[in-house]
Design an enzyme around this catalytic site. Structure first.
Site, PDB file in Angstrom:
ATOM      1  N   HIS A   2     -16.070  17.987 -29.384  1.00 59.95           N
ATOM      2  CA  HIS A   2     -16.236  18.572 -28.049  1.00 59.95           C
ATOM      3  C   HIS A   2     -15.119  19.537 -27.661  1.00 59.95           C
ATOM      4  CE1 HIS A   2     -13.354  15.401 -27.115  1.00 59.95           C
ATOM      5  NE2 HIS A   2     -13.049  16.091 -26.039  1.00 59.95           N
TER       6      HIS A   2
HETATM    7  C1  UD1 Z   1     -12.379  16.591 -20.894  1.00 54.20           C
HETATM    8  C2  UD1 Z   1     -10.878  16.687 -21.147  1.00 54.20           C
HETATM    9  C3  UD1 Z   1     -10.610  16.382 -22.619  1.00 54.20           C
HETATM   10  C4  UD1 Z   1     -11.245  15.073 -23.049  1.00 54.20           C
HETATM   11  C5  UD1 Z   1     -12.730  15.109 -22.716  1.00 54.20           C
HETATM   12  C6  UD1 Z   1     -13.457  13.861 -23.090  1.00 54.20           C
HETATM   13  C7  UD1 Z   1      -9.626  18.340 -19.845  1.00 54.20           C
HETATM   14  C8  UD1 Z   1      -8.973  19.650 -19.917  1.00 54.20           C
HETATM   15  N1  UD1 Z   1     -10.379  18.011 -20.917  1.00 54.20           N
HETATM   16  O1  UD1 Z   1     -13.015  17.603 -21.654  1.00 54.20           O
HETATM   17  O2  UD1 Z   1      -9.208  16.280 -22.800  1.00 54.20           O
HETATM   18  O3  UD1 Z   1     -11.062  14.892 -24.429  1.00 54.20           O
HETATM   19  O4  UD1 Z   1     -12.862  15.319 -21.292  1.00 54.20           O
HETATM   20  O5  UD1 Z   1     -14.807  13.991 -22.823  1.00 54.20           O
HETATM   21  O6  UD1 Z   1      -9.469  17.627 -18.879  1.00 54.20           O
HETATM   22  N2  UD1 Z   1     -20.176  17.724 -18.337  1.00 54.20           N
HETATM   23  C9  UD1 Z   1     -21.337  17.144 -17.925  1.00 54.20           C
HETATM   24  N3  UD1 Z   1     -21.277  15.877 -17.419  1.00 54.20           N
HETATM   25  C10 UD1 Z   1     -20.118  15.184 -17.305  1.00 54.20           C
HETATM   26  C11 UD1 Z   1     -18.935  15.799 -17.729  1.00 54.20           C
HETATM   27  C12 UD1 Z   1     -18.978  17.055 -18.246  1.00 54.20           C
HETATM   28  O7  UD1 Z   1     -22.401  17.715 -18.011  1.00 54.20           O
HETATM   29  O8  UD1 Z   1     -20.145  14.031 -16.831  1.00 54.20           O
HETATM   30  C13 UD1 Z   1     -20.227  19.078 -18.917  1.00 54.20           C
HETATM   31  C14 UD1 Z   1     -20.126  20.178 -17.876  1.00 54.20           C
HETATM   32  O9  UD1 Z   1     -20.875  21.254 -18.307  1.00 54.20           O
HETATM   33  C15 UD1 Z   1     -18.650  20.541 -17.961  1.00 54.20           C
HETATM   34  C16 UD1 Z   1     -18.369  20.336 -19.435  1.00 54.20           C
HETATM   35  O10 UD1 Z   1     -19.149  19.244 -19.826  1.00 54.20           O
HETATM   36  O11 UD1 Z   1     -18.370  21.826 -17.534  1.00 54.20           O
HETATM   37  C17 UD1 Z   1     -16.925  20.067 -19.731  1.00 54.20           C
HETATM   38  O12 UD1 Z   1     -16.444  18.972 -18.959  1.00 54.20           O
HETATM   39  P1  UD1 Z   1     -14.859  18.886 -18.602  1.00 54.20           P
HETATM   40  O13 UD1 Z   1     -14.554  17.610 -17.918  1.00 54.20           O
HETATM   41  O14 UD1 Z   1     -14.425  20.134 -17.949  1.00 54.20           O
HETATM   42  O15 UD1 Z   1     -14.197  18.925 -20.021  1.00 54.20           O
HETATM   43  P2  UD1 Z   1     -14.486  18.062 -21.341  1.00 54.20           P
HETATM   44  O16 UD1 Z   1     -14.888  18.993 -22.408  1.00 54.20           O
HETATM   45  O17 UD1 Z   1     -15.345  16.883 -21.060  1.00 54.20           O
END
Ligand code: UD1
Length: 369
Positions: free
Chosen positions: A208
């Site tokens: 991811h």
């Molecule tokens: C975040 C953390 C990363 C961790 C990861 C575990 C930061 C910078 N990154 O990354 O260190 O390893 O979580 O998962 O804080 N989304 C959904 N549903 C959710 C959550 C996310 O659809 O419940 C999608 C959204 O499109 C979002 C994208 O995933 O924009 C990224 O989510 P985000 O929390 O920004 O970063 P992660 O890649 O999950």
């Protein structure tokens, strides 16, 4: 001892297994009132609620509901919302865990209001500042009053950055507490069976990180490698929402879906995932926590990254950094080898939460840095 109000900040999937053992341990202390704060960084049921359920956490006392956004949007929203909560609630301590955007954002908001902050999983460094998590770690550790580390290398990093020794406490790896808390249920789960898989005859894949999934060509090459690897060993690939979205955007999902020996599944609960990892032949990942869980379980791990903030997983013998160019050969190597000889790091023993509680009790009146 006077009653101390402690905010425990949970935000994203990798945080929940770090918060749960500390929450349960603090709840038993009469001098402490733990308050569970969810920032809402992760909000899908299978990225958040499923973990609360598995880990026996109650619904959060406070939910900031920030959701997704750019880094600045997400960090800024958490700061704005958490500041309001702190002004109203005045906790004595804020405990943050790990290295996600919410970890840093809550630290800044609390410290600006002179609220003491303790960081659990302090001191880890990849020395790669292109990783958002590295920036979060550096800022959080620079501001925290109490720094709880998982291993000696983390203590060394903090000392090199000038953190006074009396602020640092080696407490061990909190994720092992969660594993031990749920060991019985994990061992009873048998997640592989539901997927039609056999002990040690499959690999688990999790990807991811922006560096692996955000660019079309990089992700295309990775998909190509996974398809080739799946001719040698079955793959289970729980898809993070971010990765699924990128596979759709880049028109790559169909390709993976057509391959029978690749099981694409939604994000799994903690118990299901640990059950699956525990019986795998190997794991291919870019996660931080999975590198540690495989060390604890003696499962070979290939980490698709140029660096790791968890070098102990490499020196202990279970983990290896790989690139898209050598991942296939590395998988071949593991399939051909016996299992790795892994020794478990000091204080990865299921008793970290107790040490955290003791450290907080002893230092509850420490002067802010
Ligand atoms: C975040 C953390 C990363 C961790 C990861 C575990 C930061 C910078 N990154 O990354 O260190 O390893 O979580 O998962 O804080 N989304 C959904 N549903 C959710 C959550 C996310 O659809 O419940 C999608 C959204 O499109 C979002 C994208 O995933 O924009 C990224 O989510 P985000 O929390 O920004 O970063 P992660 O890649 O999950």
């Amino acid at each position: 001892m006077k009653l101390i109000k402690v905010h425990l900040v949970a935000a994203a999937r990798p945080n929940f297994m770090k918060v749960a053992p500390v929450y349960h341990a603090l709840k038993c202390e009469e001098w402490c009132q733990p308050v569970l704060v969810h920032t809402g960084q992760h909000y899908d049921a299978n990225m958040s609620e499923a973990f609360f359920r598995d880990l026996g956490l109650p619904a959060p006392d406070i939910n900031l509901g920030v959701g997704s956004g750019t880094h600045a949007e997400q960090t800024g929203s958490v700061m704005v919302q958490y500041e309001k909560v702190c002004v109203h609630e005045r906790p004595d301590w804020t405990i943050v865990v790990g290295d996600v955007n919410s970890t840093m954002a809550c630290t800044i908001a609390a410290k600006k209001l002179s609220i003491r902050v303790a960081h659990l999983e302090a001191g880890l460094r990849s020395n790669d500042r292109s990783m958002p998590e590295e920036l979060n770690r550096i800022v959080t550790d620079a501001l925290s009053d109490l720094l709880w580390t998982p291993s000696e290398d983390a203590n060394d990093n903090l000392r090199l950055e000038g953190v006074p020794a009396n602020r640092i406490a080696l407490v061990g790896n909190i994720m092992i507490d969660s594993y031990e808390l749920l060991r019985g249920r994990i061992e009873a789960e048998n997640a592989k069976e539901a997927l039609g898989l056999t002990d040690r005859e499959y690999a688990v894949v999790t990807l991811h990180r922006p560096a692996n999934v955000d660019q079309k060509e990089t992700l295309r090459l990775l998909v190509e490698k996974l398809v080739r690897i799946s001719t040698k060993i079955a793959l289970v690939f729980p898809l993070h929402p971010r990765t699924r979205q990128k596979l759709v955007d880049f028109d790559l999902l169909n390709w993976l879906e057509r391959v029978k020996s690749i099981r694409l599944v939604p994000p799994m609960s903690y118990i299901q995932f640990m059950s699956l990892v525990g019986s795998a032949r190997l794991v291919l990942t870019d996660s931080g926590g999975v590198q540690e869980e495989t060390t604890y379980l003696s499962i070979p791990c290939l980490t698709l990254r140029e660096s790791t903030e968890r070098p102990i997983t490499i020196s202990q013998g279970s983990n290896r950094l790989v690139s898209v160019d050598n991942v296939e050969a590395s998988v071949d190597g593991i399939i051909g080898e016996g299992g790795p000889r892994v020794s478990c790091p000091k204080m990865w023993d299921g008793h970290t939460a107790k040490r955290v509680v003791q450290s907080l009790k002893t230092n509850s009146d420490i002067d802010p840095r």
